[in-house]
Scaffold this active site. Structure first.
Site, PDB file in Angstrom:
ATOM      1  N   ASP A  96      -5.105  -3.105   0.638  1.00 38.27           N
ATOM      2  CA  ASP A  96      -6.119  -3.249  -0.255  1.00 38.27           C
ATOM      3  C   ASP A  96      -6.389  -4.569   0.077  1.00 38.27           C
ATOM      4  O   ASP A  96      -7.513  -5.391  -0.033  1.00 38.27           O
ATOM      5  CB  ASP A  96      -6.232  -3.076  -1.754  1.00 38.27           C
ATOM      6  CG  ASP A  96      -6.400  -1.685  -2.025  1.00 38.27           C
ATOM      7  OD1 ASP A  96      -7.547  -1.328  -1.675  1.00 38.27           O
ATOM      8  OD2 ASP A  96      -5.656  -0.820  -2.609  1.00 38.27           O
ATOM      9  N   HIS A 153      -3.583   7.242  -6.383  1.00 40.99           N
ATOM     10  CA  HIS A 153      -4.206   7.783  -5.109  1.00 40.99           C
ATOM     11  C   HIS A 153      -3.647   9.176  -4.631  1.00 40.99           C
ATOM     12  O   HIS A 153      -3.287   9.595  -3.421  1.00 40.99           O
ATOM     13  CB  HIS A 153      -3.755   7.019  -3.914  1.00 40.99           C
ATOM     14  CG  HIS A 153      -4.306   5.474  -3.871  1.00 40.99           C
ATOM     15  ND1 HIS A 153      -5.789   5.534  -3.733  1.00 40.99           N
ATOM     16  CD2 HIS A 153      -4.071   4.482  -3.759  1.00 40.99           C
ATOM     17  CE1 HIS A 153      -6.293   4.184  -3.914  1.00 40.99           C
ATOM     18  NE2 HIS A 153      -5.034   3.502  -3.817  1.00 40.99           N
ATOM     19  N   GLU A 177      -3.927  -7.615  -4.997  1.00 44.73           N
ATOM     20  CA  GLU A 177      -4.307  -6.938  -3.966  1.00 44.73           C
ATOM     21  C   GLU A 177      -5.770  -7.196  -3.630  1.00 44.73           C
ATOM     22  O   GLU A 177      -6.311  -6.288  -2.746  1.00 44.73           O
ATOM     23  CB  GLU A 177      -4.073  -5.404  -3.750  1.00 44.73           C
ATOM     24  CG  GLU A 177      -4.418  -4.547  -5.068  1.00 44.73           C
ATOM     25  CD  GLU A 177      -3.926  -3.237  -4.903  1.00 44.73           C
ATOM     26  OE1 GLU A 177      -3.480  -2.633  -4.002  1.00 44.73           O
ATOM     27  OE2 GLU A 177      -4.330  -2.323  -5.971  1.00 44.73           O
ATOM     28  N   GLN A 210      -0.170  -5.141  -9.576  1.00 43.89           N
ATOM     29  CA  GLN A 210      -0.429  -5.317  -8.248  1.00 43.89           C
ATOM     30  C   GLN A 210      -1.650  -6.444  -8.027  1.00 43.89           C
ATOM     31  O   GLN A 210      -2.522  -6.494  -8.896  1.00 43.89           O
ATOM     32  CB  GLN A 210      -1.057  -4.196  -7.705  1.00 43.89           C
ATOM     33  CG  GLN A 210       0.052  -3.050  -7.139  1.00 43.89           C
ATOM     34  CD  GLN A 210      -0.419  -2.026  -6.266  1.00 43.89           C
ATOM     35  OE1 GLN A 210      -0.840  -0.839  -6.844  1.00 43.89           O
ATOM     36  NE2 GLN A 210      -0.637  -2.329  -4.942  1.00 43.89           N
TER      37      GLN A 210
END
Ligand code: 3PY
Ligand code: MG
Length: 251
Positions: A174, A45, A148, A146
């Site tokens: 998320d 990101h 999410e 992750q």
């Protein structure tokens, strides 16, 4: 390169890191003096590119601070680039299936555990430690996935059963968005979904971490051994806001 972060993660020592999304080594150096245990450079990101990434990892190493890289995905080549640049490990977002987890393990470890490509790169001291690196990298390369998304939650047990995964890291933002796909009357709460993931990991003896965006969330997530406490840009904002607020308080 070769820190003991993986041992700490496997032993479930309580450790806290910070995301770095300002694409400059100065941000790494500034975080290093804060006393945090590791950094995670966020290539998912942020505007961090490959050459900047390597300089940021270099800065972390100079400060004796272990560095992870959150790669954008498992397929784009970033796992190999991050490790070739000398990162201590990777975090891969949005892992949803056993197949995703296998792909990650395959990209992160050299043969026979995986099929990571060998390169004359910074991570192997430009080839000087190539042989020993290919033999030992699996002992110090951290591989974190992750969870999410709802699909990831449903497949959590299968994901963590994949050999080579060191920890699960929960992305609450998320995950919260993913829950919106469930009709409101049958939607589990974010808190209960996070608990489900944590308990699944705990029952399998695998480390579980979570993103903690602000000081107000620290107590709620105290039981997670692996924490990432905000990002550099958030800390900039929060620091300025709190000093700004103090300025406006009359004597
Ligand atoms: C999320 O909350 O979705 C994250 O990935 C935290 O970094
Ligand atoms: Mg996320």
């Amino acid at each position: 390169m070769g820190s003991n972060l993986k041992q700490q993660i496997q032993a479930q020592h309580p450790i806290a890191g910070c995301f770095i999304s300002i694409p400059h080594p100065a941000s790494v150096e500034a975080c290093a003096v804060s006393g945090i245990d590791f950094i995670c450079i966020d290539a998912e990101h942020s505007a961090v590119g490959r050459d900047t990434l390597e300089n940021m990892i270099r800065a972390a190493e100079c400060a004796k601070l272990p560095s992870l890289v959150r790669v954008p995905d498992a397929k784009s080549g970033w796992i190999g680039w991050a490790l070739d640049s000398g990162a201590d490990g990777i975090i891969v977002p949005r892992v949803e299936t056993e197949e995703d987890a296998k792909l990650i393990v395959n990209a992160a470890y050299y043969s026979p555990k995986g099929s990571r490509g060998v390169g004359i790169a910074r991570g192997s001291s430009y080839g000087a430690s190539l042989l020993s690196d290919t033999e030992n990298a699996h002992d110090h390369t951290c591989v974190i996935v992750q969870i999410e998304t709802l699909e990831g939650v449903h497949n959590a047990q299968k994901i963590i059963n994949v050999p080579g995964i060191d920890a699960v890291f929960i992305g609450p933002f998320d995950l919260g968005l993913s829950l919106r796909a469930v009709p409101e009357h049958e939607r589990p709460t974010l808190e209960s979904t996070i608990l489900t993931i944590r308990q699944t990991c705990e029952a399998s003896g695998i480390n579980v971490g979570i993103f903690i965006p602000s000081a107000g969330d620290v107590k709620k997530f105290a039981e997670f051994p692996l924490k990432i406490i905000g990002t550099d840009v958030m800390h900039l904002q929060q620091g300025l806001k709190s000093i700004g607020a103090a300025l406006s308080v009359p004597d």
